[in-house]
Design a protein around this motif. Sequence first.
Motif, PDB file in Angstrom:
ATOM      1  N   SER A 703     -10.673  -3.459  -5.373  1.00  0.00           N
ATOM      2  CA  SER A 703     -10.379  -2.589  -6.543  1.00  0.00           C
ATOM      3  C   SER A 703      -9.154  -1.741  -6.529  1.00  0.00           C
ATOM      4  N   ARG A 704      -8.715  -1.311  -5.014  1.00  0.00           N
ATOM      5  CA  ARG A 704      -7.713  -0.499  -5.239  1.00  0.00           C
ATOM      6  C   ARG A 704      -6.289  -1.259  -5.047  1.00  0.00           C
ATOM      7  N   LEU A 705      -6.442  -2.549  -4.587  1.00  0.00           N
ATOM      8  CA  LEU A 705      -5.372  -3.546  -4.697  1.00  0.00           C
ATOM      9  C   LEU A 705      -4.820  -3.677  -6.112  1.00  0.00           C
ATOM     10  N   VAL A 706      -5.860  -3.859  -6.917  1.00  0.00           N
ATOM     11  CA  VAL A 706      -5.839  -4.088  -8.584  1.00  0.00           C
ATOM     12  C   VAL A 706      -4.882  -2.969  -8.986  1.00  0.00           C
ATOM     13  N   ILE A 707      -5.671  -1.751  -8.711  1.00  0.00           N
ATOM     14  CA  ILE A 707      -5.014  -0.410  -9.229  1.00  0.00           C
ATOM     15  C   ILE A 707      -3.564  -0.270  -8.639  1.00  0.00           C
ATOM     16  N   GLN A 712       2.550  -0.599  -9.530  1.00  0.00           N
ATOM     17  CA  GLN A 712       3.935  -1.550  -9.119  1.00  0.00           C
ATOM     18  C   GLN A 712       4.420  -1.953 -10.555  1.00  0.00           C
ATOM     19  N   ARG A 713       3.730  -2.211 -11.377  1.00  0.00           N
ATOM     20  CA  ARG A 713       4.139  -2.778 -12.763  1.00  0.00           C
ATOM     21  C   ARG A 713       4.640  -1.468 -13.465  1.00  0.00           C
ATOM     22  N   ARG A 714       4.256  -0.457 -13.289  1.00  0.00           N
ATOM     23  CA  ARG A 714       4.939   0.685 -14.003  1.00  0.00           C
ATOM     24  C   ARG A 714       5.917   1.042 -13.255  1.00  0.00           C
ATOM     25  N   GLY A 715       6.452   0.613 -12.029  1.00  0.00           N
ATOM     26  CA  GLY A 715       7.532   0.907 -11.369  1.00  0.00           C
ATOM     27  C   GLY A 715       7.223   2.101 -10.578  1.00  0.00           C
ATOM     28  N   ARG A 716       6.111   2.454  -9.947  1.00  0.00           N
ATOM     29  CA  ARG A 716       5.631   3.639  -9.157  1.00  0.00           C
ATOM     30  C   ARG A 716       5.295   3.217  -7.701  1.00  0.00           C
ATOM     31  N   HIS A 717       6.423   2.794  -7.069  1.00  0.00           N
ATOM     32  CA  HIS A 717       6.202   1.842  -5.653  1.00  0.00           C
ATOM     33  C   HIS A 717       5.814   2.857  -4.765  1.00  0.00           C
ATOM     34  N   ALA A 718       6.358   4.146  -4.703  1.00  0.00           N
ATOM     35  CA  ALA A 718       5.759   4.910  -3.695  1.00  0.00           C
ATOM     36  C   ALA A 718       4.199   5.228  -4.060  1.00  0.00           C
ATOM     37  N   GLN A 719       3.739   5.580  -5.251  1.00  0.00           N
ATOM     38  CA  GLN A 719       2.411   5.747  -5.365  1.00  0.00           C
ATOM     39  C   GLN A 719       1.640   4.381  -5.021  1.00  0.00           C
ATOM     40  N   ALA A 720       2.220   3.119  -5.367  1.00  0.00           N
ATOM     41  CA  ALA A 720       1.500   2.131  -5.023  1.00  0.00           C
ATOM     42  C   ALA A 720       1.166   1.977  -3.431  1.00  0.00           C
ATOM     43  N   MET A 747       1.971  -4.346  -0.255  1.00  0.00           N
ATOM     44  CA  MET A 747       2.827  -3.156   0.436  1.00  0.00           C
ATOM     45  C   MET A 747       4.128  -3.745   0.611  1.00  0.00           C
ATOM     46  N   GLY A 748       4.423  -4.984   1.172  1.00  0.00           N
ATOM     47  CA  GLY A 748       5.776  -5.544   1.121  1.00  0.00           C
ATOM     48  C   GLY A 748       6.549  -5.439  -0.190  1.00  0.00           C
ATOM     49  N   ILE A 749       5.977  -5.831  -0.998  1.00  0.00           N
ATOM     50  CA  ILE A 749       6.766  -5.890  -2.334  1.00  0.00           C
ATOM     51  C   ILE A 749       7.237  -4.684  -2.852  1.00  0.00           C
ATOM     52  N   SER A 750       6.399  -3.438  -2.384  1.00  0.00           N
ATOM     53  CA  SER A 750       6.838  -2.192  -2.919  1.00  0.00           C
ATOM     54  C   SER A 750       7.898  -1.528  -1.962  1.00  0.00           C
ATOM     55  N   LEU A 751       7.843  -2.046  -0.607  1.00  0.00           N
ATOM     56  CA  LEU A 751       8.740  -1.783   0.335  1.00  0.00           C
ATOM     57  C   LEU A 751      10.100  -2.395  -0.136  1.00  0.00           C
ATOM     58  N   TRP A 752      10.062  -3.477  -0.544  1.00  0.00           N
ATOM     59  CA  TRP A 752      11.212  -4.351  -0.857  1.00  0.00           C
ATOM     60  C   TRP A 752      11.752  -3.734  -2.272  1.00  0.00           C
ATOM     61  N   ARG A 753      10.957  -3.386  -3.358  1.00  0.00           N
ATOM     62  CA  ARG A 753      11.267  -2.959  -4.549  1.00  0.00           C
ATOM     63  C   ARG A 753      11.527  -1.314  -4.679  1.00  0.00           C
ATOM     64  N   GLY A 754      10.764  -0.799  -3.825  1.00  0.00           N
ATOM     65  CA  GLY A 754      10.675   0.730  -4.050  1.00  0.00           C
ATOM     66  C   GLY A 754      11.778   1.429  -3.227  1.00  0.00           C
ATOM     67  N   PRO A 755      11.610   2.990  -3.259  1.00  0.00           N
ATOM     68  CA  PRO A 755      12.651   3.779  -2.815  1.00  0.00           C
ATOM     69  C   PRO A 755      13.076   3.812  -1.419  1.00  0.00           C
TER      70      PRO A 755
END
Length: 990
Positions: A703-707, A712-720, A747-755
């Motif tokens: 459930s946390r993975l879905v959340i 990520q879709r909202r562009g909030r990678h640090a929160q993700a 996590m890898g996607i947010s590390l790539w796309r995030g800040p």
Amino acid sequence: MVTVLFCDLVGSTELSGALDVELLRSILLRYYELMERRIAAHGGIVEKFIGDAVMAVFGLTATREDDTRRALDAAVDMLAALGDLNTELERDHRVRLGARIGVHTGEVVTTADPARRQALVSGEVVNIAARLEQAAGPGEILLSAQTCRAAGPALTTADVGPLRLKGVAGRLEAARLIALADPDPETMHRFDVPFVGRERYLSELDLAWRRVVEESDVHVLTLLGEAGIGKSRLVDEWLRRSAGSVDPVGSGRCRAAGTGGSLHALAECIAPLVTEVERQSGSQQAVALLRTGLLLDGTPAPSEDDTCAAVAHVLTVLTGERPVLLVLDDLHWADQPFLGLLDRLVEDLRRLPIMVLCLARPELMDACPSWGTGRANSTTVSVTNLSDADSAVLAAHLVDLTLHDAAATEQIVAQADGNPLYLEQLAAMVQESGGVQELPPNLHALVAARIDRLAETDRTVLRNAAVVGREFDSADLDRLDDDPQTPAGRTAVLRTLTRRGLVKPMRRPFGASAAYCFVNGVTQRVAYEGLTKLRRGELHERYAEYLSHAARPDALIGTHLEMAYRYRSAVGRLDERNSVLRRRAVRHLAVAGAGALGRVDLPWALTLFQRAAELAEPGDPGRPELLQHLGEALLTSGQPGKAREVLRRAVAEADEHSAVGTAAHARLHLAACEHDDATLERTASDALAVFEATGDDLGLARSRLVIAGFCQRRGRHAQALRVLSHALTHSIAAAADRDLANTLGAMGISLWRGPDPAPAAVARCESLLAAHGADRLAVQVTLGFPLTVLHAIQGRAEQAAECLAGTQHAMAALAYGEGAVFRPLLDGVLAALTDRPAQAEDALREALDAARALRAGGLIHTTSLELARVHLAGQDWRQAAALVEDITVADGYPGVQANRYGVLARIRALNGEHAEALRLARGAVLLAHRTDSPADQATTCLDLAYARTALGLPHQARTAILAAQRRYAAKGHLVGVARTKRLLGEPAER
């Protein structure tokens, strides 16, 4: 497997009205006696007389590989004998008898005592044979398609079309027998396929022939090999290659007892050679003796001494001109008198350049252990199976002639284990039915005959081993014996089976129990099918109990319980014991499936869950959870339609049984099938509360993975990343490898796309990979994707290529449904980053097609936008527009919206809609600034620069490019920085 023959008189009712009762009885008794003699002469057993009909069975007391052929020979002989009888009846009583015959081949149930005269055989095979006889016309022999296949190619038949027979479901393919030809090996096997893997044996033949020529002495070379191994093909190929240097050649073939004179093979071998010498002076007496004895009926008339002397004379005359080759095929069928005469003849031919080439199966050494020993001029060569590589070449050719199917080739090679005949027959079955669900009848008969010639103890052990599987050990066999043997006795039996070429030993660590395996899958199947269904069920149940007490793998226990249940059900044992077997099988298969799913072995997990679900009945304990797991496996393997159907049933049954946790899991997966973001997010939030209340770590991870995905879709990678760190903890606690891999991939996607700067993101990905990916292919795939891109954006081409290769290797070993998208998507992204537009377009097009096939909306959007940007780089705005104009993005996803707006802005700019382009580009920049993704922000700044350039605003465009450069630099996106420098006309750093 047996062949059943029915023969009935035609018009017997009219005959009874025309003849005296006692005369009719006398005629019928003569008819019965005549038919029974003809049946017995060909090795059949008269099972019973039914009125005027005779029912005979071939292969009842002992299986022979030519049982079907014997039945057809008997049928032809019966009609011929009836013709002779009719000549007498017409002369003496002016009446004739008419008959018709039906023949069918298949499996039957037999009584234990074949000496009884009634109720020996039962089953559908008997009914079909009887119905074929009733459908035949006077003097006709009707055969089923199974009988035609089992008899081999030496038949001439006329198709009578599919027949609708009483008591037989569907229509039956049948043919009328026209003629029987001699079963020549040249017609039994195909000689139009590649000759592979036999060069060593050709060299052995060359060496033996050269020895005969150089030493001018007789030499016996015996080629030993199991049926179908290619002995005849080997000799045929050698003779073809040796054309002109090996001549003359005499060849003969030994036949099974009762099918010809005792020296028939020698007569065949000598006949063409006699023709060559009969006109030479001094040979007339020897030739005359042979023509009135050996060549006439295959017997040593007038005596064995005279026959040997005459044969020796013929060969002496011929070898005065050149060496002679004698080929004796199927020597294992020869009886002791023939082998003794052959030994004597070889001694009589010393100092003559003659090569006696004998082809035989290993059974020859059982019948004559001393064959080929104690003689310097004798060599025995064992012809072994083809290697896997050579088998694949041969099978690929055979299948290429039929289905062009690589999967079929693999299946055939695995079953045949290097036997060319098995490969050929299995390929023919694939051609006919698309698979190898059942063995070709002639192949089944060939192997069954070998098994039937074993002693009863040996045969029982072999069949018990077939229940265990392709591989087995002595401990397994101990559990299945009704009367366990001593270790020495068991070893002796296994040695016998090894010597007979039915099993072979396997390597095991020192001290472990002796292990064996069947020489091929065909032998195992035939041995297994020699057991009745009830006996199979008993043995599977017995073996499952042993496996259960030994704590062996659940999949193995469940499989044997499943087989026990199915076979007991097939024979009507529908009692409580059978229900217990079913429920136990479901439980073990489901546990094994859950383990496979956790290890991300999706094909195996899906197979196990499907088998368990097929057995499970409503109300069974654990059925809702089983359906939930099956739906999850279907969804993960890219079958959302089937997953949706199964998950709905899982939800309904879980709710009915108040299985709150199972229902929450099923609803979460079901929401993922529906492609409705609002529903999925709401369901994940509801499920999170349920899982928190129940302490379900797996549910909490999911459930946390879905959340996190919505963050990520909202562009909030640090929160993700913060949410995903909790999901990681839960997935580790749940020991769920697949969910661990999915979480790490996110996590890898947010590390790539995030800040996070790229170097720090790489370090974090590598740390996670080292901690969790050493023995987990799924983790290597999910983290390998973003790690490859992170290397690439820093201009680290070698590291990116190495990471890409490792990721794709791991991906190939898994069966993720979305793997067909991610592999080309990754290729396309890297090609675009390294300015290879043609390769990028091809790869992204492949990824888009795969995403559409899966109906994966998010992947379709991502891939479409990436491909549109490749088209825009080539100034092809029309192709780009076709990809993105119809994409709709829900409000609240600024990163995806910004990307789409930026692409549309560039399309409008190239189309001359400058004002609209500027509006869209400004909107894209604003949306991107609502995210924490430097890459998204930099990309939209460049889109704005393109729009301003199109409007003739170079200074404003330069400002946007500099903004993009700053964001690329903050991320450590060196490829992006270099691109901005090129646009600014600055030299890029090397």
